[in-house]
Design a protein around this motif. Structure first.
Motif, PDB file in Angstrom:
ATOM      1  N   GLY A  51      -1.060  -1.018  -4.102  1.00 35.19           N
ATOM      2  CA  GLY A  51      -0.838   0.211  -3.468  1.00 35.19           C
ATOM      3  C   GLY A  51       0.347   1.032  -4.232  1.00 35.19           C
ATOM      4  N   ILE A  52       0.590   2.256  -4.048  1.00 31.39           N
ATOM      5  CA  ILE A  52       1.536   3.241  -4.715  1.00 31.39           C
ATOM      6  C   ILE A  52       2.064   3.999  -3.768  1.00 31.39           C
ATOM      7  CG2 ILE A  52       2.051   4.936  -6.345  1.00 31.39           C
ATOM      8  CD1 ILE A  52      -0.582   3.787  -7.640  1.00 31.39           C
ATOM      9  N   TYR A  53       3.465   3.972  -3.657  1.00 33.26           N
ATOM     10  CA  TYR A  53       4.131   4.703  -2.649  1.00 33.26           C
ATOM     11  C   TYR A  53       4.810   5.698  -3.410  1.00 33.26           C
ATOM     12  CZ  TYR A  53       8.401   6.469  -0.623  1.00 33.26           C
ATOM     13  OH  TYR A  53       9.571   7.447  -0.415  1.00 33.26           O
ATOM     14  N   ILE A  60       1.331  12.265  -7.703  1.00 28.40           N
ATOM     15  CA  ILE A  60       0.079  11.369  -7.041  1.00 28.40           C
ATOM     16  C   ILE A  60      -1.164  11.998  -7.925  1.00 28.40           C
ATOM     17  CG2 ILE A  60      -1.297  11.382  -5.298  1.00 28.40           C
ATOM     18  CD1 ILE A  60       1.461  11.388  -3.504  1.00 28.40           C
ATOM     19  N   GLU A  61      -1.609  13.355  -7.917  1.00 25.11           N
ATOM     20  CA  GLU A  61      -2.576  14.023  -8.481  1.00 25.11           C
ATOM     21  C   GLU A  61      -2.466  13.393 -10.065  1.00 25.11           C
ATOM     22  OE1 GLU A  61      -4.717  18.230  -9.229  1.00 25.11           O
ATOM     23  OE2 GLU A  61      -2.793  18.161  -8.165  1.00 25.11           O
ATOM     24  N   ARG A  62      -1.468  13.796 -10.644  1.00 29.65           N
ATOM     25  CA  ARG A  62      -1.445  13.305 -12.178  1.00 29.65           C
ATOM     26  C   ARG A  62      -1.631  12.168 -12.441  1.00 29.65           C
ATOM     27  NH1 ARG A  62       4.499  13.957 -14.534  1.00 29.65           N
ATOM     28  NH2 ARG A  62       3.977  15.965 -13.462  1.00 29.65           N
ATOM     29  N   TYR A  63      -1.251  11.226 -11.758  1.00 31.91           N
ATOM     30  CA  TYR A  63      -1.615   9.513 -11.903  1.00 31.91           C
ATOM     31  C   TYR A  63      -2.860   9.337 -11.515  1.00 31.91           C
ATOM     32  CZ  TYR A  63       2.741   8.484 -14.227  1.00 31.91           C
ATOM     33  OH  TYR A  63       3.924   8.177 -15.000  1.00 31.91           O
ATOM     34  N   ALA A  64      -3.295   9.623 -10.423  1.00 31.48           N
ATOM     35  CA  ALA A  64      -4.847   9.394  -9.830  1.00 31.48           C
ATOM     36  C   ALA A  64      -5.716   9.980 -10.905  1.00 31.48           C
ATOM     37  CB  ALA A  64      -5.013  10.221  -8.663  1.00 31.48           C
ATOM     38  N   ARG A  65      -5.377  11.132 -11.488  1.00 28.76           N
ATOM     39  CA  ARG A  65      -6.527  11.587 -12.510  1.00 28.76           C
ATOM     40  C   ARG A  65      -6.098  10.870 -13.739  1.00 28.76           C
ATOM     41  NH1 ARG A  65      -4.773  16.256 -12.011  1.00 28.76           N
ATOM     42  NH2 ARG A  65      -3.432  16.398 -13.894  1.00 28.76           N
ATOM     43  N   ILE A  69      -7.523   6.479 -10.466  1.00 29.89           N
ATOM     44  CA  ILE A  69      -7.036   5.671  -9.478  1.00 29.89           C
ATOM     45  C   ILE A  69      -7.455   6.009  -8.003  1.00 29.89           C
ATOM     46  CG2 ILE A  69      -4.962   4.525  -8.207  1.00 29.89           C
ATOM     47  CD1 ILE A  69      -3.264   5.118 -10.545  1.00 29.89           C
ATOM     48  N   ASP A  70      -8.066   5.350  -7.310  1.00 26.86           N
ATOM     49  CA  ASP A  70      -8.377   5.529  -5.881  1.00 26.86           C
ATOM     50  C   ASP A  70      -7.298   6.285  -5.149  1.00 26.86           C
ATOM     51  OD1 ASP A  70      -9.723   5.596  -3.291  1.00 26.86           O
ATOM     52  OD2 ASP A  70     -10.510   3.783  -3.485  1.00 26.86           O
ATOM     53  N   ASN A  71      -7.739   7.417  -4.325  1.00 22.81           N
ATOM     54  CA  ASN A  71      -6.571   8.051  -3.624  1.00 22.81           C
ATOM     55  C   ASN A  71      -6.308   7.106  -2.429  1.00 22.81           C
ATOM     56  OD1 ASN A  71      -6.075  10.290  -5.127  1.00 22.81           O
ATOM     57  ND2 ASN A  71      -7.920  11.244  -4.227  1.00 22.81           N
ATOM     58  N   ALA A  72      -7.322   6.312  -2.041  1.00 17.46           N
ATOM     59  CA  ALA A  72      -6.903   5.351  -0.794  1.00 17.46           C
ATOM     60  C   ALA A  72      -5.639   4.448  -0.857  1.00 17.46           C
ATOM     61  CB  ALA A  72      -8.206   4.735  -0.565  1.00 17.46           C
ATOM     62  N   ILE A  73      -5.314   4.226  -2.187  1.00 15.09           N
ATOM     63  CA  ILE A  73      -4.102   3.334  -2.275  1.00 15.09           C
ATOM     64  C   ILE A  73      -2.959   4.067  -2.314  1.00 15.09           C
ATOM     65  CG2 ILE A  73      -5.759   1.764  -3.654  1.00 15.09           C
ATOM     66  CD1 ILE A  73      -3.758   2.162  -5.832  1.00 15.09           C
ATOM     67  N   ASP A  83       3.483  -2.452   5.372  1.00 10.86           N
ATOM     68  CA  ASP A  83       3.095  -3.156   6.642  1.00 10.86           C
ATOM     69  C   ASP A  83       1.386  -3.264   6.580  1.00 10.86           C
ATOM     70  OD1 ASP A  83       5.572  -3.455   7.768  1.00 10.86           O
ATOM     71  OD2 ASP A  83       5.555  -1.532   8.867  1.00 10.86           O
ATOM     72  N   ALA A  84       0.965  -2.169   5.904  1.00 13.02           N
ATOM     73  CA  ALA A  84      -0.491  -2.075   5.921  1.00 13.02           C
ATOM     74  C   ALA A  84      -1.136  -2.895   4.888  1.00 13.02           C
ATOM     75  CB  ALA A  84      -0.932  -0.578   5.529  1.00 13.02           C
ATOM     76  N   LEU A  85      -0.499  -3.093   3.691  1.00  7.94           N
ATOM     77  CA  LEU A  85      -0.974  -3.979   2.518  1.00  7.94           C
ATOM     78  C   LEU A  85      -0.448  -5.322   2.650  1.00  7.94           C
ATOM     79  CD1 LEU A  85      -0.911  -1.001  -0.206  1.00  7.94           C
ATOM     80  CD2 LEU A  85      -2.912  -1.773   1.345  1.00  7.94           C
TER      81      LEU A  85
END
Length: 362
Positions: A51-53, A60-65, A69-73, A83-85
């Motif tokens: 996960g990534i906060y 977020i967009e820059r690193y995902a591209r 990276i899957d946007n879901a994380i 708490d989720a992960l």
């Protein structure tokens, strides 16, 4: 006998499976320029990024591209991500001032933390981090690039073996042409040039290396006094923070001069250690120059890189968390050394501001 043998083999298999389970790692922040390290170690399988906060949508967009990276994380709420992960550990790659906030969130959840250097911007934050880590029984590591240098380890071994005698003078030179000059991201530049987020400019950004290394060389001992002089050679570029800093640490029988600068002609991270019986100079990560008193000639030795897991900070974190690596109390990554590192940096900032030597008291 056969059943006993099978039981033993099964237990060995289970133990090996547990030991080899990758560290479930989450990232807190993408604004620190060193965060790219975690995305460029695909040849290693000891860490699994879960996960990534980050709250900045552009980052977020820059690193995902950039890294597919899957946007879901991605999460925009740190507590929600934790708490989720339920990660094993979190690496903080935001502003230095935010390290204490990350530990506040992680410690009660029994999640280990590694931060980028230095541990904190204030000694009060460093003490709170240590208190939280102790109370909740978590590891908090601080990563310095110079912890990866085999040359520094060789000098430490020379000292412990008595080859250099007693330490008398240490010179630590760190820095580069300047963060803007070398082209760091706008987000990282904004951190480095904000005295609240970074503590200071070059004084903290590169002075922390010398404070960390000298505390380690002195086996955790604190200096008697700290004296610092800072300047802005480029006020048009770095109007709110220093770009030039010299820090002098005085011990009962030794002195350390830390030269931290955003004005070097090129990047450097080198250390000179002078003892009563010789000297040793870590030119870079794997080059060592030395001369002992009984020798007339200086020698140069090319070293191998540090052995695993010490050649990769995430591997160190994974090994510490799974218990296969127990760091000495005065290790470069450890809380004890890094508490003193922050105490030195805070005293240096006070010295520069007040234009006087700051004496450390017990």
């Amino acid at each position: 006998m056969k059943s006993i043998f099978l039981a033993i083999m099964f237990m060995a298999f289970v133990h090996e499976s547990i030991a080899q389970a990758p560290l479930r790692l989450a990232i807190a922040g993408l604004s620190h320029g060193h965060v790219d390290w975690i995305f460029n170690r695909k040849d290693k399988n000891d860490v699994h990024l879960v996960g990534i906060y980050e709250t900045n949508p552009e980052l977020i967009e820059r690193y995902a591209r950039r890294y597919d990276i899957d946007n879901a994380i991605f999460f925009t709420d740190l507590s929600e991500m934790l708490d989720a992960l339920k990660p094993d550990a979190v690496c903080a790659f935001g502003a230095i001032s935010e390290h204490v906030e990350v530990v506040r969130a992680c410690a009660p959840r029994k999640i280990h933390v590694m931060v980028e250097k230095p541990l904190a911007t204030t000694f009060a934050d460093a003490k709170e981090i240590t208190q939280l880590a102790t109370q909740h029984h978590i590891h908090v590591l601080t990563n310095f690039e110079t912890s990866w240098y085999e040359s520094n380890q060789a000098i430490k071994s020379m000292l412990e073996g008595g080859r250099l005698g007693a330490v008398r003078k240490v010179m630590v030179n760190d820095g580069h042409q300047g963060p803007k000059e070398i082209g760091v991201s706008n987000e990282f530049l904004e951190i480095l040039t904000d005295p609240q987020k970074n503590g200071a400019g070059a004084l903290v950004d590169f002075g922390c290396y010398g404070a960390n290394l000298m505390t380690w060389l002195m086996d955790g001992a604190r200096p008697i006094s700290v004296t610092a002089v800072v300047h802005q050679n480029k006020p048009e570029t770095y109007r709110d923070v220093d770009d030039e800093a010299t820090i002098v640490l005085q011990y009962p029988d030794a002195q350390c001069v830390i030269q931290a600068s955003w004005n070097w002609p090129f990047s450097r991270k080198d250390m000179e250690v002078y003892g009563t019986d010789g000297y040793a100079i870590a030119v870079d990560a794997t080059t060592l120059r030395y001369r002992f008193r009984e020798n007339n000639m200086e020698e140069t030795r090319k070293l191998d890189t540090r052995a695993a897991p010490f050649n990769d900070p995430f591997s160190v974190l994974a090994a510490v968390v799974d218990g296969s690596l127990v760091l000495p109390k005065s290790d470069l990554y450890g809380l004890s050394v890094n508490m003193t590192t922050v105490e030195i940096l805070e005293a240096a900032m006070q010295s520069a501001t007040q234009r006087k030597t700051i004496y450390l008291t017990d």
